[in-house]
Write an enzyme that holds these catalytic residues in place. Sequence first.
Site, PDB file in Angstrom:
ATOM      1  N   LYS A  36     -94.556  93.018  47.971  1.00 19.39           N
ATOM      2  CA  LYS A  36     -94.186  93.932  49.060  1.00 19.39           C
ATOM      3  C   LYS A  36     -92.918  94.694  48.704  1.00 19.39           C
ATOM      4  O   LYS A  36     -92.859  95.900  48.822  1.00 19.39           O
ATOM      5  CB  LYS A  36     -93.929  93.143  50.361  1.00 19.39           C
ATOM      6  CG  LYS A  36     -95.146  92.439  50.906  1.00 19.39           C
ATOM      7  CD  LYS A  36     -94.830  91.730  52.220  1.00 19.39           C
ATOM      8  CE  LYS A  36     -93.847  90.572  52.072  1.00 19.39           C
ATOM      9  NZ  LYS A  36     -94.320  89.474  51.218  1.00 19.39           N
ATOM     10  N   THR A  37     -91.902  93.941  48.285  1.00 19.89           N
ATOM     11  CA  THR A  37     -90.634  94.597  47.964  1.00 19.89           C
ATOM     12  C   THR A  37     -90.818  95.523  46.759  1.00 19.89           C
ATOM     13  O   THR A  37     -90.260  96.613  46.711  1.00 19.89           O
ATOM     14  CB  THR A  37     -89.537  93.545  47.707  1.00 19.89           C
ATOM     15  OG1 THR A  37     -89.437  92.711  48.859  1.00 19.89           O
ATOM     16  CG2 THR A  37     -88.199  94.189  47.446  1.00 19.89           C
ATOM     17  N   ASP A 258     -87.784  96.712  54.844  1.00 12.38           N
ATOM     18  CA  ASP A 258     -88.263  95.477  54.190  1.00 12.38           C
ATOM     19  C   ASP A 258     -88.050  94.317  55.168  1.00 12.38           C
ATOM     20  O   ASP A 258     -87.222  94.414  56.075  1.00 12.38           O
ATOM     21  CB  ASP A 258     -87.459  95.236  52.901  1.00 12.38           C
ATOM     22  CG  ASP A 258     -88.166  94.243  51.959  1.00 12.38           C
ATOM     23  OD1 ASP A 258     -89.297  93.799  52.267  1.00 12.38           O
ATOM     24  OD2 ASP A 258     -87.577  93.906  50.904  1.00 12.38           O
ATOM     25  N   GLU A 259     -88.764  93.212  54.999  1.00 16.61           N
ATOM     26  CA  GLU A 259     -88.598  92.020  55.853  1.00 16.61           C
ATOM     27  C   GLU A 259     -88.695  92.392  57.335  1.00 16.61           C
ATOM     28  O   GLU A 259     -87.874  91.957  58.159  1.00 16.61           O
ATOM     29  CB  GLU A 259     -87.240  91.336  55.571  1.00 16.61           C
ATOM     30  CG  GLU A 259     -86.961  91.060  54.106  1.00 16.61           C
ATOM     31  CD  GLU A 259     -87.594  89.758  53.617  1.00 16.61           C
ATOM     32  OE1 GLU A 259     -88.342  89.104  54.371  1.00 16.61           O
ATOM     33  OE2 GLU A 259     -87.335  89.412  52.440  1.00 16.61           O
ATOM     34  N   GLN A 300     -92.898  84.406  57.297  1.00 17.11           N
ATOM     35  CA  GLN A 300     -91.544  84.242  56.777  1.00 17.11           C
ATOM     36  C   GLN A 300     -90.485  84.661  57.790  1.00 17.11           C
ATOM     37  O   GLN A 300     -89.358  84.995  57.421  1.00 17.11           O
ATOM     38  CB  GLN A 300     -91.370  85.039  55.488  1.00 17.11           C
ATOM     39  CG  GLN A 300     -92.241  84.502  54.357  1.00 17.11           C
ATOM     40  CD  GLN A 300     -91.949  85.232  53.055  1.00 17.11           C
ATOM     41  OE1 GLN A 300     -90.884  85.099  52.484  1.00 17.11           O
ATOM     42  NE2 GLN A 300     -92.909  86.022  52.592  1.00 17.11           N
ATOM     43  N   ARG A 660     -90.317  80.505  46.633  1.00 13.60           N
ATOM     44  CA  ARG A 660     -89.312  81.097  45.747  1.00 13.60           C
ATOM     45  C   ARG A 660     -89.560  80.688  44.294  1.00 13.60           C
ATOM     46  O   ARG A 660     -89.040  81.295  43.365  1.00 13.60           O
ATOM     47  CB  ARG A 660     -87.878  80.658  46.112  1.00 13.60           C
ATOM     48  CG  ARG A 660     -87.369  80.999  47.503  1.00 13.60           C
ATOM     49  CD  ARG A 660     -87.543  82.437  47.862  1.00 13.60           C
ATOM     50  NE  ARG A 660     -88.765  82.613  48.637  1.00 13.60           N
ATOM     51  CZ  ARG A 660     -89.361  83.786  48.812  1.00 13.60           C
ATOM     52  NH1 ARG A 660     -88.876  84.884  48.299  1.00 13.60           N
ATOM     53  NH2 ARG A 660     -90.489  83.879  49.515  1.00 13.60           N
TER      54      ARG A 660
END
Length: 772
Positions: A36-37, A258-259, A300, A660
């Site tokens: 996504k990022t 983002d996020e 998330q 992660r």
Amino acid sequence: MIVMTDLLSHLNPSQRQAVQHFCGPLLVVAGAGSGKTRALTYRIFHLINEYKINPEQILAVTFTNKAAREMKERIERLFAEKRALQQYNKPLDALPPEEQTDLRSQIYRKITKPLWIGTFHSLFARILRYDVNKYQDEKGRTWERNFTIFDESDAQSVVKNIVTKQFDLDDKKFNPRRVRYAISNAKNLGLTPNDYLQENPNYKGRVIAEVYDAYQNQLAANNALDFDDLILVPVRLFQQREDILDYWHRQFYHILVDEYQDTNRIQYDLIRLLTTNGEPDKKAWSWDNRSVFVVGDADQSIYSFRMADFRILLGFQEDFGDGLPDEDTRTMVKLEENYRSRKNILQAANFIIENNTQRIDKILRPTREEGEDIYIHKADSDQAEAKFVVDRIEYLMEENPELDAGQFAILYRTNAQSRVFEDVLRQRNLLYLIVGGLKFYDRKEIKDALAYLRVLVNPADTVSLLRIINTPRRGIGATTVDNLINAAQELGVPLWEILSDETSVTTLAGRSAKAVNRFAGMIQEYQEKVQEIDGAAILRDIMEDSGYLPDLKEKGTEEADNRIENIFELYNAVVEYQEDNEDVRLQAFLENASLASDMDNLQEDQGAISLMTLHSAKGLEFPVVFMVGMEQGLFPNSRSLNDPASLEEERRLCYVGITRAQEQLFLTHARERYFWGSRETCIPSQFLQELPEELIARNVKQMRVRKSRPQSKVVEGDIDWQVGDRVFHNTFGEGEVTHIFGKGKKVSVAVKFAELGQKILDPKVAPMEKVG
Ligand code: ATP
Ligand code: MG
């Protein structure tokens, strides 16, 4: 054009669709590590490169300042690669360093600098620097462009002052921290004092509304804004002044977030206003030349305690999009491949998150093969846990020359947990970095607590004395302190000599004399105790009696709770130190602590092990990840044990942690650990039980901590190290000794390597020898 296709070939078809989408709304929803990022970053590149959008017209919101820096850096690199091929017909890395630097600085000036990339707070603070003077609140209060930003503790003390002094209220009934919290929440909901009163039409509501109003007066009088204002004031300003909203609406043609799962209502309002120019009718929106592009993963969402609401993400299709079913929609893209983690790590993450009820199922396929087993390790104690982790890191680095320290991360639930790991890392001379926070001994409350102890042991330590004389506030003003210092200087004696003499104090300190004498009396009392009681007890008692802990408890903010935990962790450190050293003198512990913070000043940015909370790890990735302290009441935290919604948030945090890891994942827990200085038995985290047995290994193969190497023999024994010695290190190459620490068997040396910079090594174990 060749270049273009090349860069887009770093993307899969769905990512490409997201990147190439030009105007209109677009939502990218996808699980962790699905790119996504990366899609968002490439999209910015593509908008400028392909659609010739002026960088100034792009507004991109990241969750942290660090993420913003990395994104800019990445975009800069993409342009640099492209220009290198265009101008020199060579890949960037093949250019001489000066030309690379040259190219990069051109790109920085023309592209990355003018881009608006940052967090909500930093971006909108910047907008307010232009326009806050055009804002008037409901009472006509105004601010100037050079406003100050009040942090949480500034805000707290303003509220406290209003409650206890200005309004002279009973602070039991109107606890200042609760009032402050109510004000902050009101701001986050966009309520003025008057709105607040309408919603709470009772005595209490009226008082809080009045304090809120007085608080706003104080902010305006100081030309200050608090954190909530940095978002709220722009919303109000935009609602108030069509012309200003119109200006910024025309400034930002392309908005990216983002996020997005961790935005709150007010932040959403800002995005909506800027995108639509305040036009309520969806049909009237013009998407010509403009877009809003958000990416996120509801699984998330981990910041509900700061009012983040993942339903905002779920509502995007309704609010902005075409609202069509998934098969037909043109305003949503799903990414379903994970590029980050080994297959088994991804499976573990998917398993865990399926235990949540509040979620929308989605697909996340691995693209990578299975890797090493996930290890669950049970340690005897928190210290043993830290030793296990560090042993493992050293072992893995030895086994795999391609792994350097920068590729390891240790993730924990609370800040205070870092201390035990930091201690072990320091003992082994390993460099580490605390991401998104300070090292344990650099934290304010730890410095304050140590200053108290230092003053007890060494009253002549005026620096420490000045640090604590009015911390917490006890009514000793700056002028009084100046008078006392001046007198001490005149007489050529340490400040303490003046302070501890009641008569001098009464003479010099005027109205504060009482407070000063009380403070000096307390210190004297404890100076006597130092001889009798052990250091841990001294620390515990003085932090209470000085008012330091009570002050934090009263604040009751997230930040204050954190500080309390850290002080208790310092207490644990003293207890441990006493157990290990049979030396219960406070002095001995303090010496040790000073050395600890001294080491912290050494350079640390290259090849350092990363330590951070799970919250700070969002969006990041590391080859090897240790999730530590996997115990009931710690992770998941105690508050969530009786609250299903919080437990689901903890589980999302666990999902964030696991995802992660790229290559290898370790989950560790301790059989017992220190809590408030006493050993408590711990129960393994329920998240460990939620993992399928076939994915995990519980017995780490007996590991050899250090291989014996012929090279280490060469330097063993008592080589006399000197600054200036040339050395050869198996992995780092040639270097020169710049510092020597310690003596004899305990010696360690700092070596400067040509490419890697300075590293501190233990010559007994480092694969290194003296040359020349
Ligand atoms: P998170 O949910 O944790 O924020 P994300 O969805 O933003 O993750 P990224 O950080 O963008 O994911 O990407 C994860 C990793 O996968 C990165 O190392 C990235 O470089 C890599 N990656 C992303 N897309 C691709 C692709 N199409 N091909 C190969 N690698 C990719
Ligand atoms: Mg991301």
